[in-house]
Design a protein around this motif. Sequence first.
Motif, PDB file in Angstrom:
ATOM      1  N   ASP A  79       0.970  -1.245  -0.170  1.00 48.13           N
ATOM      2  CA  ASP A  79       0.020   0.058  -0.137  1.00 48.13           C
ATOM      3  C   ASP A  79       0.912   1.136  -0.027  1.00 48.13           C
ATOM      4  O   ASP A  79       1.807   1.405   0.850  1.00 48.13           O
ATOM      5  N   TYR A  80       0.473   2.200  -1.043  1.00 51.61           N
ATOM      6  CA  TYR A  80       1.229   3.509  -1.107  1.00 51.61           C
ATOM      7  C   TYR A  80       0.958   4.273   0.635  1.00 51.61           C
ATOM      8  O   TYR A  80       1.715   4.955   1.105  1.00 51.61           O
ATOM      9  N   TYR A  81      -0.437   4.182   0.766  1.00 54.44           N
ATOM     10  CA  TYR A  81      -0.879   4.692   2.273  1.00 54.44           C
ATOM     11  C   TYR A  81      -0.094   4.042   3.040  1.00 54.44           C
ATOM     12  O   TYR A  81      -0.147   2.813   3.407  1.00 54.44           O
ATOM     13  N   GLY A  82       0.600   4.913   4.139  1.00 52.01           N
ATOM     14  CA  GLY A  82       1.034   4.232   5.218  1.00 52.01           C
ATOM     15  C   GLY A  82       2.564   3.679   5.113  1.00 52.01           C
ATOM     16  O   GLY A  82       3.047   2.843   6.184  1.00 52.01           O
ATOM     17  N   LEU A  83       3.168   3.875   3.905  1.00 54.15           N
ATOM     18  CA  LEU A  83       4.532   3.511   3.634  1.00 54.15           C
ATOM     19  C   LEU A  83       5.473   4.127   4.540  1.00 54.15           C
ATOM     20  O   LEU A  83       5.398   5.189   4.653  1.00 54.15           O
ATOM     21  N   PRO A  84       6.462   3.470   4.920  1.00 59.47           N
ATOM     22  CA  PRO A  84       7.323   4.085   5.938  1.00 59.47           C
ATOM     23  C   PRO A  84       7.840   5.380   5.204  1.00 59.47           C
ATOM     24  O   PRO A  84       8.241   5.208   4.006  1.00 59.47           O
ATOM     25  N   THR A  85       8.448   6.306   6.085  1.00 60.46           N
ATOM     26  CA  THR A  85       8.859   7.486   5.531  1.00 60.46           C
ATOM     27  C   THR A  85      10.197   7.480   4.870  1.00 60.46           C
ATOM     28  O   THR A  85      10.768   8.274   4.130  1.00 60.46           O
ATOM     29  N   ASP A  86      10.862   6.210   5.390  1.00 59.73           N
ATOM     30  CA  ASP A  86      12.365   6.065   4.891  1.00 59.73           C
ATOM     31  C   ASP A  86      12.211   5.408   3.521  1.00 59.73           C
ATOM     32  O   ASP A  86      13.391   5.139   3.122  1.00 59.73           O
ATOM     33  N   VAL A  87      11.374   5.058   3.043  1.00 63.06           N
ATOM     34  CA  VAL A  87      11.384   4.443   1.919  1.00 63.06           C
ATOM     35  C   VAL A  87      11.712   5.459   0.864  1.00 63.06           C
ATOM     36  O   VAL A  87      11.397   6.592   0.615  1.00 63.06           O
TER      37      VAL A  87
END
Length: 223
Positions: A79-87
């Motif tokens: 999911d793009y929603y909730g993807l970790p910010t360090d991706v």
Amino acid sequence: MRRLHILCEGQTEETVVREVIEPYLFSSDVYVTWSIFTTKRPAGGPSHRGGLSTWGKLTSEIRLLLGDSSITVLTTMLDYYGLPTDVPGMATRPSGSPYDRVTHVERAMAGTIDHPRFLPYLVLHELEAWVLLGHEALGELTGDDALAQAVQTIVAQAQGAELVNDGASTAPSKRLLNLYPRYRKTSDGPLVIAELGIDTIRNACPHADAWFSAVNTALKQEP
């Protein structure tokens, strides 16, 4: 035969891959396998499966899978929603449409892994967008015509299921739970998506359609 392996975020994605996507993509020279992202492996106990935490853990699993030479193409269903910010790409997303932003992140992921067999895919904004698209099937499943109409309105107002946004209270899954608190992500979602069908999803969801096209192209390339 050529092998497509899909790394899934959780049980819902795995079920959709197994019951809907695999039959759609399977052919005489292509077969599909899948696995769920493993978040941790405690000593002496089973792995906890599903849910992303950090890019470091995700990239380790991606590279481990790429070590399997029998995989022709490795892709993801996250999911793009909730993807970790360090991706990769998350901190440098451009202003513009959700399509531009999610594609930017996918390209950054691909560039960081830098492997010819890796084709990342992020569901815009999450898999429940496909469930919102299947408002008729959702209404039949729940026996609630008002629910079906409300869901159809949400998609129409957003001008597309993939454009239902990623706010903490307005993401597709949050909207479904608000309208139908008994919604069961791991069972109701796959049933609706199966009834909807991949062709309908591709016709209505440009980002999903682009992924299916890219997968087909990658599988046809010379090894």
